[in-house]
Write a protein that holds these residues in place. Structure first.
Motif, PDB file in Angstrom:
ATOM      1  N   ASP A  66     -18.983  -0.435  31.176  1.00 16.70           N
ATOM      2  CA  ASP A  66     -18.650   0.375  30.010  1.00 16.70           C
ATOM      3  C   ASP A  66     -17.225   0.013  29.619  1.00 16.70           C
ATOM      4  OD1 ASP A  66     -17.973   2.272  28.131  1.00 16.70           O
ATOM      5  OD2 ASP A  66     -18.805   3.963  29.236  1.00 16.70           O
ATOM      6  N   VAL A  67     -17.066  -0.692  28.505  1.00 22.48           N
ATOM      7  CA  VAL A  67     -15.745  -1.202  28.125  1.00 22.48           C
ATOM      8  C   VAL A  67     -14.806  -0.107  27.645  1.00 22.48           C
ATOM      9  CG1 VAL A  67     -16.674  -3.477  27.544  1.00 22.48           C
ATOM     10  CG2 VAL A  67     -16.445  -1.738  25.745  1.00 22.48           C
ATOM     11  N   THR A  68     -15.303   1.120  27.523  1.00 25.64           N
ATOM     12  CA  THR A  68     -14.435   2.226  27.132  1.00 25.64           C
ATOM     13  C   THR A  68     -13.859   2.948  28.343  1.00 25.64           C
ATOM     14  OG1 THR A  68     -16.167   3.942  27.048  1.00 25.64           O
ATOM     15  CG2 THR A  68     -15.868   2.565  25.079  1.00 25.64           C
ATOM     16  N   GLN A  69     -14.204   2.492  29.544  1.00 25.07           N
ATOM     17  CA  GLN A  69     -13.774   3.173  30.768  1.00 25.07           C
ATOM     18  C   GLN A  69     -13.049   2.209  31.697  1.00 25.07           C
ATOM     19  OE1 GLN A  69     -14.137   6.491  31.163  1.00 25.07           O
ATOM     20  NE2 GLN A  69     -15.120   6.553  29.143  1.00 25.07           N
ATOM     21  N   ASP A  70     -11.781   2.496  31.982  1.00 20.83           N
ATOM     22  CA  ASP A  70     -10.996   1.641  32.881  1.00 20.83           C
ATOM     23  C   ASP A  70     -11.676   1.452  34.230  1.00 20.83           C
ATOM     24  OD1 ASP A  70      -9.190   1.908  30.801  1.00 20.83           O
ATOM     25  OD2 ASP A  70      -7.472   2.298  32.103  1.00 20.83           O
ATOM     26  N   TRP A 124      -9.637  -4.958  24.095  1.00 23.00           N
ATOM     27  CA  TRP A 124      -8.243  -4.959  24.533  1.00 23.00           C
ATOM     28  C   TRP A 124      -8.148  -4.566  26.005  1.00 23.00           C
ATOM     29  CZ3 TRP A 124      -4.192  -2.717  20.608  1.00 23.00           C
ATOM     30  CH2 TRP A 124      -2.895  -3.085  20.994  1.00 23.00           C
ATOM     31  N   ARG A 125      -8.812  -3.452  26.345  1.00 20.09           N
ATOM     32  CA  ARG A 125      -8.801  -2.928  27.711  1.00 20.09           C
ATOM     33  C   ARG A 125      -9.423  -3.934  28.683  1.00 20.09           C
ATOM     34  NH1 ARG A 125     -11.354   1.081  26.350  1.00 20.09           N
ATOM     35  NH2 ARG A 125      -9.631   2.575  26.193  1.00 20.09           N
ATOM     36  N   THR A 126     -10.563  -4.488  28.333  1.00 20.50           N
ATOM     37  CA  THR A 126     -11.256  -5.426  29.213  1.00 20.50           C
ATOM     38  C   THR A 126     -10.416  -6.666  29.451  1.00 20.50           C
ATOM     39  OG1 THR A 126     -13.395  -4.632  28.388  1.00 20.50           O
ATOM     40  CG2 THR A 126     -13.386  -6.745  29.545  1.00 20.50           C
ATOM     41  N   THR A 127      -9.786  -7.173  28.403  1.00 23.07           N
ATOM     42  CA  THR A 127      -8.949  -8.364  28.544  1.00 23.07           C
ATOM     43  C   THR A 127      -7.752  -8.087  29.441  1.00 23.07           C
ATOM     44  OG1 THR A 127      -9.626  -9.132  26.348  1.00 23.07           O
ATOM     45  CG2 THR A 127      -7.641 -10.116  27.291  1.00 23.07           C
ATOM     46  N   GLN A 128      -7.090  -6.966  29.231  1.00 19.27           N
ATOM     47  CA  GLN A 128      -5.935  -6.622  30.064  1.00 19.27           C
ATOM     48  C   GLN A 128      -6.305  -6.579  31.547  1.00 19.27           C
ATOM     49  OE1 GLN A 128      -4.211  -2.905  28.758  1.00 19.27           O
ATOM     50  NE2 GLN A 128      -2.701  -3.949  27.484  1.00 19.27           N
ATOM     51  N   ILE A 129      -7.388  -5.903  31.853  1.00 19.09           N
ATOM     52  CA  ILE A 129      -7.762  -5.696  33.252  1.00 19.09           C
ATOM     53  C   ILE A 129      -8.236  -6.987  33.914  1.00 19.09           C
ATOM     54  CG2 ILE A 129      -9.417  -4.513  34.770  1.00 19.09           C
ATOM     55  CD1 ILE A 129      -9.210  -2.101  32.859  1.00 19.09           C
ATOM     56  N   LEU A 130      -8.924  -7.839  33.162  1.00 22.57           N
ATOM     57  CA  LEU A 130      -9.471  -9.065  33.750  1.00 22.57           C
ATOM     58  C   LEU A 130      -8.531 -10.261  33.634  1.00 22.57           C
ATOM     59  CD1 LEU A 130     -13.216  -8.830  32.652  1.00 22.57           C
ATOM     60  CD2 LEU A 130     -12.155  -8.078  34.791  1.00 22.57           C
TER      61      LEU A 130
END
Length: 247
Positions: A66-70, A124-130
């Motif tokens: 779920d790309v909306t959840q860290d 944005w979130r997915t890119t930052q984390i990965l």
């Protein structure tokens, strides 16, 4: 996955890929010899979709995301590192859609917020984390699946066409193009190429052919092109079928 397998097969993650263009992207990348992580918010949907490709003899693995959840992204990052040895290609394909009649003047802003949460902040979130995993790859690629709806260069569905309809979707994709530029500028010189692609109007639902939609295979080819760029390929651009598109 053992080290030998890891060095011989690039690992690619496709968000929102249990159906439509994302699913076909998984097929094409796996046929190109990559190890593909097919994802959906629901594990059962991801597993069912992956089975269809596995029976074709393709190296595809299903995982919930779920790309909306860290927390969901961090959990998958751990899997990528521990089970697959890292990540080479990230394809931000997950997207939310709106009714075609939506206009900026009357849009439900809470619903618009939901669209942006997936289409912009999800990528944005997915890119930052990965990104730490991508930094470990020698040929990393980030592909943001955008749309001509977020462009002034699309004469049929662009930002100023159709009296401004599909407002929040178009705005979210224009913002995704801008995010692509920012990531590419920051990561220039690292070997990580970051591009946005438009798959074109694609027949992902019954009746879309009557609107001039092309086959899903053609739409997926735009994504495949950006995911397999050579090291001297472009970065920070917006493309359709490998050709630059203004936005």
């Amino acid at each position: 996955m053992d080290a030998k397998k890891r060095t011989n097969s690039r690992v690619v993650l496709v968000t929102g890929s249990s159906h439509g263009i994302g699913f076909e992207v998984c097929r094409q990348l796996a046929k190109a010899g990559m190890t593909v992580i097919l994802t959906a918010r629901d594990q059962e949907k991801a597993t069912s979709a992956a089975r269809q490709l596995i029976v074709e003899g393709l190296d595809v693995h299903a995982h919930a995301l779920d790309v909306t959840q860290d927390e969901s992204i961090h959990a998958l990052a751990t899997v990528l590192e521990q089970e697959f040895g890292g990540l080479d290609v990230l394809i931000n394909n997950a997207a939310a859609y709106v009714d075609w009649s939506e206009k900026a003047t009357t849009a439900d802003l809470q619903a618009a917020h939901t669209i942006l949460e997936t289409n912009l902040f999800g990528a944005w979130r997915t890119t930052q984390i990965l990104l730490p995993l991508l930094h470990q790859s020698q040929h990393a690629r980030i592909v943001n699946v955008s749309s001509g709806a977020g462009s002034h260069g699309d004469q049929q569905f662009g930002l100023t066409t159709n009296r401004g309809s599909v407002a929040s979707y178009g705005i979210s994709k224009a913002a995704l193009n801008a995010l692509t530029s920012k990531f590419a500028a920051e990561l220039e010189g690292t070997g990580i190429l970051v591009n946005a692609v438009c798959p074109g109007l694609t027949a992902t639902a019954p009746g879309m052919e009557a609107m001039g939609a092309g086959p899903v295979e053609k739409g997926a080819s735009s994504v495949l092109w950006a995911a397999t760029l050579p090291d001297n390929g472009p970065t920070g651009g917006f493309f359709r079928y490998g050709e630059p598109l203004s936005w």
